[in-house]
Design a protein around this motif. Structure first.
Motif, PDB file in Angstrom:
ATOM      1  N   ASN A  17      -8.014 -15.668  -6.803  1.00 18.72           N
ATOM      2  CA  ASN A  17      -8.720 -16.271  -5.678  1.00 18.72           C
ATOM      3  C   ASN A  17     -10.116 -15.706  -5.495  1.00 18.72           C
ATOM      4  OD1 ASN A  17      -7.706 -13.820  -5.062  1.00 18.72           O
ATOM      5  ND2 ASN A  17      -6.390 -14.522  -3.413  1.00 18.72           N
ATOM      6  N   MET A  18     -10.513 -14.743  -6.319  1.00 21.88           N
ATOM      7  CA  MET A  18     -11.848 -14.171  -6.135  1.00 21.88           C
ATOM      8  C   MET A  18     -12.658 -14.263  -7.417  1.00 21.88           C
ATOM      9  SD  MET A  18     -12.865 -10.429  -4.796  1.00 21.88           S
ATOM     10  CE  MET A  18     -13.847 -10.336  -3.327  1.00 21.88           C
ATOM     11  N   LEU A  19     -13.817 -14.864  -7.290  1.00 19.31           N
ATOM     12  CA  LEU A  19     -14.779 -14.852  -8.395  1.00 19.31           C
ATOM     13  C   LEU A  19     -15.713 -13.681  -8.127  1.00 19.31           C
ATOM     14  CD1 LEU A  19     -16.187 -16.195 -10.861  1.00 19.31           C
ATOM     15  CD2 LEU A  19     -17.512 -17.498  -9.233  1.00 19.31           C
ATOM     16  N   GLN A  20     -15.597 -12.657  -8.959  1.00 19.14           N
ATOM     17  CA  GLN A  20     -16.387 -11.454  -8.694  1.00 19.14           C
ATOM     18  C   GLN A  20     -17.834 -11.637  -9.112  1.00 19.14           C
ATOM     19  OE1 GLN A  20     -13.787  -8.754 -10.944  1.00 19.14           O
ATOM     20  NE2 GLN A  20     -13.835  -7.496  -9.131  1.00 19.14           N
ATOM     21  N   CYS A  21     -18.016 -12.212 -10.282  1.00 13.68           N
ATOM     22  CA  CYS A  21     -19.371 -12.272 -10.810  1.00 13.68           C
ATOM     23  C   CYS A  21     -19.492 -13.425 -11.788  1.00 13.68           C
ATOM     24  CB  CYS A  21     -19.707 -10.958 -11.518  1.00 13.68           C
ATOM     25  SG  CYS A  21     -21.401 -10.850 -12.080  1.00 13.68           S
ATOM     26  N   LEU A  22     -20.631 -14.024 -11.808  1.00  8.84           N
ATOM     27  CA  LEU A  22     -20.932 -15.053 -12.801  1.00  8.84           C
ATOM     28  C   LEU A  22     -22.186 -14.608 -13.529  1.00  8.84           C
ATOM     29  CD1 LEU A  22     -21.102 -18.886 -12.055  1.00  8.84           C
ATOM     30  CD2 LEU A  22     -22.315 -17.806 -13.893  1.00  8.84           C
ATOM     31  N   THR A  23     -22.064 -14.353 -14.804  1.00  9.49           N
ATOM     32  CA  THR A  23     -23.202 -13.899 -15.590  1.00  9.49           C
ATOM     33  C   THR A  23     -23.581 -14.987 -16.590  1.00  9.49           C
ATOM     34  OG1 THR A  23     -22.232 -11.702 -15.474  1.00  9.49           O
ATOM     35  CG2 THR A  23     -24.069 -12.000 -16.973  1.00  9.49           C
ATOM     36  N   VAL A  75     -20.304 -16.379 -18.019  1.00  6.66           N
ATOM     37  CA  VAL A  75     -19.137 -15.506 -18.021  1.00  6.66           C
ATOM     38  C   VAL A  75     -18.646 -15.373 -16.584  1.00  6.66           C
ATOM     39  CG1 VAL A  75     -18.229 -13.258 -18.655  1.00  6.66           C
ATOM     40  CG2 VAL A  75     -20.104 -14.233 -19.947  1.00  6.66           C
ATOM     41  N   PHE A  95     -10.590 -12.258 -10.363  1.00  2.35           N
ATOM     42  CA  PHE A  95      -9.725 -11.200  -9.843  1.00  2.35           C
ATOM     43  C   PHE A  95      -8.698 -11.812  -8.908  1.00  2.35           C
ATOM     44  CE2 PHE A  95      -9.022  -7.555  -6.912  1.00  2.35           C
ATOM     45  CZ  PHE A  95      -8.407  -6.756  -7.853  1.00  2.35           C
ATOM     46  N   PHE A 130      -6.120 -11.433  -5.757  1.00  2.00           N
ATOM     47  CA  PHE A 130      -6.310 -10.669  -4.517  1.00  2.00           C
ATOM     48  C   PHE A 130      -5.435 -11.299  -3.434  1.00  2.00           C
ATOM     49  CE2 PHE A 130      -8.378  -8.289  -1.493  1.00  2.00           C
ATOM     50  CZ  PHE A 130      -9.587  -7.757  -1.891  1.00  2.00           C
ATOM     51  N   HIS A 136      -7.686  -8.350 -13.468  1.00  2.00           N
ATOM     52  CA  HIS A 136      -9.003  -8.865 -13.816  1.00  2.00           C
ATOM     53  C   HIS A 136      -8.849  -9.809 -14.998  1.00  2.00           C
ATOM     54  CE1 HIS A 136     -11.390  -6.038 -11.413  1.00  2.00           C
ATOM     55  NE2 HIS A 136     -10.385  -5.219 -11.606  1.00  2.00           N
ATOM     56  N   PRO A 145     -15.912 -20.751  -3.354  1.00  2.00           N
ATOM     57  CA  PRO A 145     -17.193 -21.005  -2.675  1.00  2.00           C
ATOM     58  C   PRO A 145     -18.305 -20.038  -3.094  1.00  2.00           C
ATOM     59  CG  PRO A 145     -15.386 -21.028  -1.111  1.00  2.00           C
ATOM     60  CD  PRO A 145     -14.814 -20.587  -2.408  1.00  2.00           C
ATOM     61  N   THR A 146     -17.918 -18.829  -3.495  1.00  2.00           N
ATOM     62  CA  THR A 146     -18.942 -17.862  -3.880  1.00  2.00           C
ATOM     63  C   THR A 146     -19.711 -18.312  -5.128  1.00  2.00           C
ATOM     64  OG1 THR A 146     -19.316 -15.549  -4.412  1.00  2.00           O
ATOM     65  CG2 THR A 146     -17.310 -16.487  -5.224  1.00  2.00           C
ATOM     66  N   TRP A 175     -23.736 -19.959  -4.828  1.00  2.00           N
ATOM     67  CA  TRP A 175     -24.996 -19.231  -5.049  1.00  2.00           C
ATOM     68  C   TRP A 175     -25.109 -18.683  -6.463  1.00  2.00           C
ATOM     69  CZ3 TRP A 175     -27.699 -16.084  -0.717  1.00  2.00           C
ATOM     70  CH2 TRP A 175     -27.955 -16.937   0.373  1.00  2.00           C
ATOM     71  N   HIS A 176     -23.979 -18.254  -7.019  1.00  2.00           N
ATOM     72  CA  HIS A 176     -24.027 -17.715  -8.381  1.00  2.00           C
ATOM     73  C   HIS A 176     -24.461 -18.782  -9.373  1.00  2.00           C
ATOM     74  CE1 HIS A 176     -21.474 -14.174  -7.103  1.00  2.00           C
ATOM     75  NE2 HIS A 176     -22.411 -13.625  -7.830  1.00  2.00           N
TER      76      HIS A 176
END
Lengths: 399, 177
Positions: free
Chosen positions: B53-59, B72, B76, B78, B92, B114-115, B118-119
């Motif tokens: 349920n959590m997108l930590q980072c989009l690279t 990428v 995670f 959670f 992860h 939703p995060t 912006w990413h």
């Protein structure tokens, strides 16, 4: 700590439904808040669509402080890039140095000496206190309380003096670096630190009396900008923002990096009003909860520093080789607990000494992206309360 | 749950949508076909075995030698319900979506996490990856009239932006990338 009893007040947060407004003719107005507004904590610009005192939409516009930090990372060796990480979250330079240093150490397989790890923890936690003091003081300012700001900056000044004695810098330290720390601590550092902690710990109760339980402050922040735990996770909130929503999640505890598994400390979270001396008007996930998590965290950081000072061994403060390290053709993604949340560094090597890609995942960047979601239907005066409680640093949002 | 198990479940559920996997690296990841990504993302979030349920980072990555761009996603899991306890189910997982450099289109996952909103805007701004279906895919860090995508390896530094000199003579004669 004296508990202030707050009488129940009529709920001012009603849903905005234009059809219910009858014949009363209202007009929407666009208000441009920032980028030079004192309550936006830097160069954040928020475009507010308002209907009278109600905010229908609050769209943050960022990028005013963009300095291509990631592009610079592709042109420098890791030890040269450390000073640029300071300038991302300039209120928590030590923690940013630490995050990037850990990422590089993991990628290149550098072993950090034990003593260096302890020095890092001490400085990272001191910086966490200093950063929370700024958050605490300026949040008071946002809410119209000037005195707490003076108190908190008085204490922060002492931490900055300690940092200055160790590395010469007061804001952008570059002290924690790849392989350890830049220099050994001064001889009398730990004694001065002991004195500081003895002085500082009782002050936290004073802060609570001064601001936390202040009647006006509670009215401005309790039950304002409520974020549910599910929303906090979906929007990628971390740090005091997610803990304020009642989720006990701290990387230092859940996936300990460095040596955090050797210390005994608590993870403060938001509690509903009426319990544990918390004002009755408070609900989990509101501005007051996020604020109070920070105040409690300062106490826990003091505990960690005291344990680290007792355990610190003799030895080297840096690994032997920290320059011209060949980064393997591989990638890592490392997150650490910054005062604002989880700061992640994605680093990709290509066999040379210069990384092929450096990406920073700033906690403030994710935390502030929820503003429009929670700012809908609140009062205009609540917007500074919400922005302040999220505690953003624009240098890190824009990088 | 380790990445191998997640990878096996994805292969059995989606078959050829998993176009590759690197499991022996320091940070294992699977490569998902771009046209199936939104579907796989919803599965990763909603399936009871995954619950990411959590997108930590989009690279966003520029793989110039392969003529590809990549996104990428660091995910995670959670659990939402156990607010009091440190979650037990937590793993992860990294997903990579690769697209052709000349026509980089990836479906948006901002409705899943939703995060990602912006990413994805940042990845578009910096690397020029177009996220199809994104509610408002505009530049986020650079000004709206900026030309080019700065984090691409073949990016040419602007000489001038509204009268502000963009690069020095030294940089023009000594390019490092």
């Amino acid at each position: 700590m004296a508990e202030t009893v707050i009488e129940t007040q009529p709920d001012l947060h009603f849903d905005v439904d234009p059809s219910q407004q009858g014949d009363l003719r209202t007009e929407e107005m666009l208000v441009n808040m920032g980028p030079q507004h004192p309550a936006t904590h830097g160069v954040l610009r928020v475009v507010l669509r308002t209907d009278g005192e109600l905010v229908l939409e609050s769209v943050p516009h960022v990028g005013y402080l963009h300095r291509c930090a990631e592009k610079i990372g592709e042109n420098l060796q890791p030890y040269q890039y450390i000073p640029y990480t300071d300038r991302m979250d300039y209120l928590a330079g030590m923690n940013n140095n630490q995050a990037f240093a850990i990422a590089i150490e993991e990628l290149a397989g550098i072993e950090v000496p034990e003593r260096a790890k302890y020095i890092r923890v001490i400085f990272a936690e001191l910086n966490r206190i200093a950063s929370h003091l700024v958050a605490f003081g300026t949040y008071g300012l946002d809410m119209g309380a000037f005195t707490p700001f003076l108190y908190s900056f008085r204490e922060r000044e002492m931490i900055l003096d300690l940092f200055e004695s160790a590395c010469g810098a007061r804001l952008t330290y570059s002290y924690i670096t790849v392989g350890g720390v830049h220099e050994e601590m001064p001889d009398s550092f730990l004694d001065v630190l002991h004195e500081f902690l003895d002085y500082f710990e009782p002050k936290i109760d004073e802060y609570n009396q001064l601001l936390s339980y202040n009647h006006i402050f509670v009215k401005r922040t309790a039950n304002v900008g409520v974020i549910s735990a599910a929303d906090a996770i979906a929007w990628g909130l971390t740090g005091p923002c997610i803990r304020g929503s009642g989720v006990r999640w701290d990387l230092r505890k859940s996936t300990p990096y460095e040596i955090y598994d050797r210390f005994d400390f608590g993870v403060p979270i938001g509690h509903p009003g009426g319990t544990e001396g918390i004002p009755n008007a408070v609900v989990v996930g509101d501005c007051w909860s996020r604020y109070f998590v920070r105040v409690c965290e300062m106490q826990e950081s003091c505990r960690i520093i005291r344990q680290a000072m007792a355990q610190i061994p003799e030895g080297e403060f840096t690994a032997a080789k920290v320059k011209n390290i060949k980064l393997p053709d591989d990638e890592v993604y490392v997150e650490i607990e910054n005062p604002r949340g989880q700061l992640g560094f994605y680093v990709r090597g290509d066999g040379s000494a210069i990384p092929a890609r450096v990406k920073a995942r700033g906690p403030s960047f994710c935390n502030i992206s929820i503003l429009n979601h929670i700012g809908r239907g609140c009062l205009l005066a609540d917007i500074p309360a919400i922005i302040g409680s999220v505690d953003i640093v624009m240098g890190e949002v824009d990088r | 749950m380790v990445s191998e198990e997640i990878c096996d479940i994805l292969k059995s559920e989606f078959g050829d949508a998993v176009v590759g996997s690197v499991m022996d690296a320091r940070r294992p990841y699977v490569v998902i076909a771009a046209d199936r990504w939104a579907e796989v993302a919803a599965f990763l979030r909603d399936d009871s075995r995954m619950q990411m349920n959590m997108l930590q980072c989009l690279t966003a990555l520029d793989l110039l030698e392969d003529n590809k761009l990549a996104a990428v996603y660091d995910l995670f899991s959670f659990p939402v319900t156990s607010a009091e306890e440190v979650p037990l189910l937590r793993h992860h997982f990294a997903v990579r979506v690769e697209v052709n450099r000349d026509d980089p289109h990836i479906p948006t996952v901002s409705h899943v996490w939703p995060t990602a909103d912006w990413h994805e805007r940042e990845a578009y701004d910096m690397m020029g990856i177009v996220f199809d279906g994104h509610p408002e895919l505009t530049r986020i860090l650079c000004p709206d009239d900026w030309i080019g995508f700065p984090l691409r390896k073949d990016y040419e530094y602007p000489v001038d932006y509204h009268g502000i000199p963009g690069t020095t003579e030294h940089q023009l004669t000594n390019p490092r990338h």
